[in-house]
Design an enzyme around this catalytic site. Structure first.
Site, PDB file in Angstrom:
ATOM      1  N   GLU A 196       0.834  -1.209   0.000  1.00 54.11           N
ATOM      2  CA  GLU A 196       0.000   0.000   0.000  1.00 54.11           C
ATOM      3  C   GLU A 196       0.871   1.262   0.000  1.00 54.11           C
ATOM      4  OE1 GLU A 196      -2.891  -0.500  -0.838  1.00 54.11           O
ATOM      5  OE2 GLU A 196      -3.128  -2.610  -0.304  1.00 54.11           O
ATOM      6  N   GLU A 204      -0.043  -0.633  -9.695  1.00 48.66           N
ATOM      7  CA  GLU A 204       0.374  -1.921  -9.131  1.00 48.66           C
ATOM      8  C   GLU A 204       1.859  -2.170  -9.369  1.00 48.66           C
ATOM      9  OE1 GLU A 204      -1.322  -3.599  -7.046  1.00 48.66           O
ATOM     10  OE2 GLU A 204      -3.197  -2.506  -7.332  1.00 48.66           O
TER      11      GLU A 204
END
Lengths: 498, 498
Positions: free
Chosen positions: A263, A292
């Site tokens: 994260e 990502e």
């Protein structure tokens, strides 16, 4: 010209404000909202979405863009203003195909569905979630029809996350990856378990402390970041000085450290976008795959590397002396990289992870094409999971109910995780060219140069260019699975040889 | 008619949604937002306020109200629809006097000013806050001018919290209270300190547990309520199933218990509004004084009574055996009711509390009338505080910087605290008529009948009637300081005699 640009910037600025307000509504829904707040929240989200969507498709934006396009064409292709006008045109053309009523209904149903998913997952009972998932899929299929004609209905959904990418491009990449990954897993997956030391117990407050320490070192700054708890971890920005990460802890493993690094990668991307792009539609990451690529880069390429653990492992041993005091850094590093078949995607090792994604990508396509009914989804999941992973899924909590994405209507997101992994290695190779002593830096716990390189070469760009243009700018070519495969092969061979 | 009513309800429902969304923005700002989130949040609040205000003053609302008024007049005066049309007319007439730009600027400046206040309070440095307070006052004075001509500029500000009440009415009530309270304080204020046991240390986790236990017993239900931490405690609803309270803890006192009961009173009021009023401008408390009557009732009339402590004190002694094990319930009850001159309003006992409010009410009037400049406010505060309380204010943190209200532009709120205390006793007397064994119920820790009576007779009404009408309906007359004074006198005499 200045007046038109000013008006466009003001309109897009207000839309950005409203989208961030909506993000806070979703964040709170997942982090703090008491369960009975659901109805009011769903209504609020629907009301807000109606306003946002109406503003996004306002005819005036089309007029302003029309007026500004000649001027934009005279500017350097990657100037802020030229990029803004291009993105505004694309967004406006796309969003005006969607009826306001459908956009609104998606927001309302998504909020209701999320809560149903939380309950269903807790009870491990798909039936609780089924009607909501059916409703979300039905709404998404109506959305798809707004973009007819299309080559593939999945293209429409994918475009929300990876603008301009086609499903057959993803299929081609995954077709290259799947047999290779399957072979690697077959070759390297542990048949016996030697990693009991990874089972804890690890005190949760200690895990939280370590998570914060780690991502603080990566570049999270606590005057502008938060780390909170959710059922399903995520990252969301409310502004350049307000980055929110969420995570979760379990006493029986150390996955929280990898979640925090993952994260944090998302957060660093948003945090690093050029301030000149703030309050515009360019002031965010370029696509889900690029996002990502950063979460996976920090989680895996950095966070599962030996140099990284040479730095951080003594700290971990201090915190968990009883569990890890006798375990060498090499053994620990091998354990957190072991290819191991398991049920949960977010807890998966770097290698098997790809198979989890491919499973979801395939099922999504079948759902969207109407070849699979929602009611048959758990069975299809379990059957396909057995084929891919050789494991019988014992219950829906460990199977089809594990992820929150479909609850919120995010069909088309999953493939970007694996595309991100692929990209992360391509980007890492570029960083290594510029910073050949990255390993030594990581062994010292020094991530400043890596962070700066990524900020300058990836993050600062924001969404100025299309995803494909951004990728080309950063790595000098398209997404390419070969470096990723070479990286996996190299890593697993080295571990096997050690 | 049905169509017009439906449209009005829809418009007001969406406005309610947006106001609750805005409330979440403010709640998060105070509870969780990292400091550097400030600029983005101020911009978001301004954008949202512009939308809310534009919808509130939409000409269409005026037309619908006009169309519905004959129908509404044919309905019972207190029917939901008749009340809705009347309130919609009043709100619309009032809000359309305010330019959208001013409403927007107030939202933006309020958010910026709040953050400046937090820093200023922390540093105990008024100068940090001064320019922001000047700006807020300037904006508020522009707001006042929107309502010219007026008898008293303060009337305009008071109306935002106590609709329809005039400043001279408040002055008359306070003129009756001040000498009486001053005399009571002079007679009863402790000259020597016998209450060392109230200084702790009291573990914060234990305080939190006790707070939750207490307000859970009062009627807070954790599937619909939250209790979080802020610099300045408050309560805010985001929907009928989403009630948020905030509090704060200090190891050196037990004030958190009274804060929790206070905010719980606000929460119970909002939680008890009739579901038929949800998503309308009637679905909230009738006024600030009525709201404070409930916070003060639960905090003081219940929470500082001997029957209440006969129930809860053993539990408190269990939690803090070392500090309270040897202290009798009577002695503890006397200590938490002792009239004691102190610096902080929210930590004040029930008797001196009124003087804190009167100080602020007077200074606000002087600021608004232009008789006092913001730069001279700390000096004026300290001088007037000495006159009222006989104490030298040692620093601004314990003086003019202690409350957050002015930072957010809430001039005119303070008097409603004392009006609320006055009303709380009037309402309590009515409750006692209906439930003569309230003392016995409290001694058993049973608050269900009290809660039910208040819900039925006060909370359910919401904002259907004006504040004055609501008060008349509940207590059979206007606000009257005599029962409150009799209550204070009786309580302090009994304590002195014991």
């Amino acid at each position: 010209m200045n007046a038109a640009l000013g008006e466009l910037r003001q309109r897009l600025g207000e839309i950005t404000d409203l989208v961030r307000i909506q993000s806070l509504q979703y964040w709170d829904l997942e982090v703090w909202m008491p369960p009975r707040g659901q109805d009011a929240r769903a209504s609020q989200l629907a009301t807000l979405e109606a306003i946002i969507h109406a503003r996004q498709i306002d005819e005036r934006i089309g007029e302003l863009v029309e007026e500004l396009e000649p001027h934009a064409a005279s500017l350097p292709y990657d100037s802020d203003d030229a990029c803004l006008v291009r993105a505004a045109r694309r967004d406006w053309e796309k969003l005006r195909r969607i009826p306001n009523e459908l956009a609104t209904e998606l927001a309302r149903a998504g909020a209701e569905s999320y809560q149903a998913w939380v309950s269903a997952r807790e009870e491990s009972r798909f039936e609780t979630f089924r009607p909501h998932l059916e409703r979300m899929l039905e709404l998404k299929l109506r959305l798809v029809e707004c973009f007819a004609p299309y080559d593939d209905p999945y293209d429409v959904l994918l475009d929300d996350f990876e603008e301009g990418m086609r499903t057959d491009e993803v299929r081609a990449i995954f077709a290259r990856l799947q047999p290779e990954i399957t072979a690697l897993v077959a070759e390297h997956a542990a048949t016996t378990d030697e990693d009991d030391f990874l089972r804890g117990p690890f005190s949760v407050p200690q895990q939280e402390l370590l998570s914060r320490e780690l991502i603080g070192r990566f570049g999270a700054s606590w005057d502008a970041w938060r780390l909170d708890l959710t059922v399903h971890p995520f990252a969301v920005p409310f502004g350049p000085g307000d980055i929110r990460l969420t995570t979760r802890y379990s006493e029986t493993d150390l996955n929280s450290l990898f979640t925090a690094m993952h994260e944090c990668g998302h957060g660093l991307y948003e945090y690093g976008v050029s301030p000149s792009l703030d309050r515009t539609p360019l002031g965010t990451g370029a696509s889900s795959a690029l996002h990502e690529s950063q979460s996976r880069l920090w989680e895996n390429v950095v966070g599962r590397s030996l140099p990284f653990w040479r730095w951080f492992y003594p700290r971990l041993q201090d915190a968990f002396a009883e569990q890890l005091g006798e375990v060498s850094v090499e053994r620990f590093h091998r354990a957190v990289n072991r290819a191991q078949r398991g049920f949960i995607r977010v807890d998966a090792d770097e290698t098997t992870y790809g198979l989890h994604v491919i499973l979801r990508f395939e099922l999504e396509q079948e759902l969207v094409a109407g070849r699979l009914a929602v009611k048959d989804l758990p069975e299809a999941w379990n059957a396909r999971f057995f084929e891919l992973m050789g494991l019988e899924v014992p219950n829906d909590r460990l199977g089809v109910l594990q992820d929150s994405h479909w609850a919120g209507g995010s069909f088309g997101y999953f493939p970007t995780y694996l595309l991100g992994s692929v990209l992360s290695v391509q980007i890492w190779e570029k960083a290594l060219e510029a910073l050949p002593d990255l390993d030594e830096q990581m062994e010292r716990g020094d991530f400043a140069e890596l962070h700066a390189w990524l900020r300058e070469n990836v993050y600062a760009l924001g969404r100025k260019l299309t995803p494909a243009e951004t990728i080309d700018r950063v790595v000098g070519g398209p997404i390419d699975p070969e470096p990723y495969l070479a990286y996996l092969r190299g890593k697993l061979s080295a571990l096997a040889a050690a």
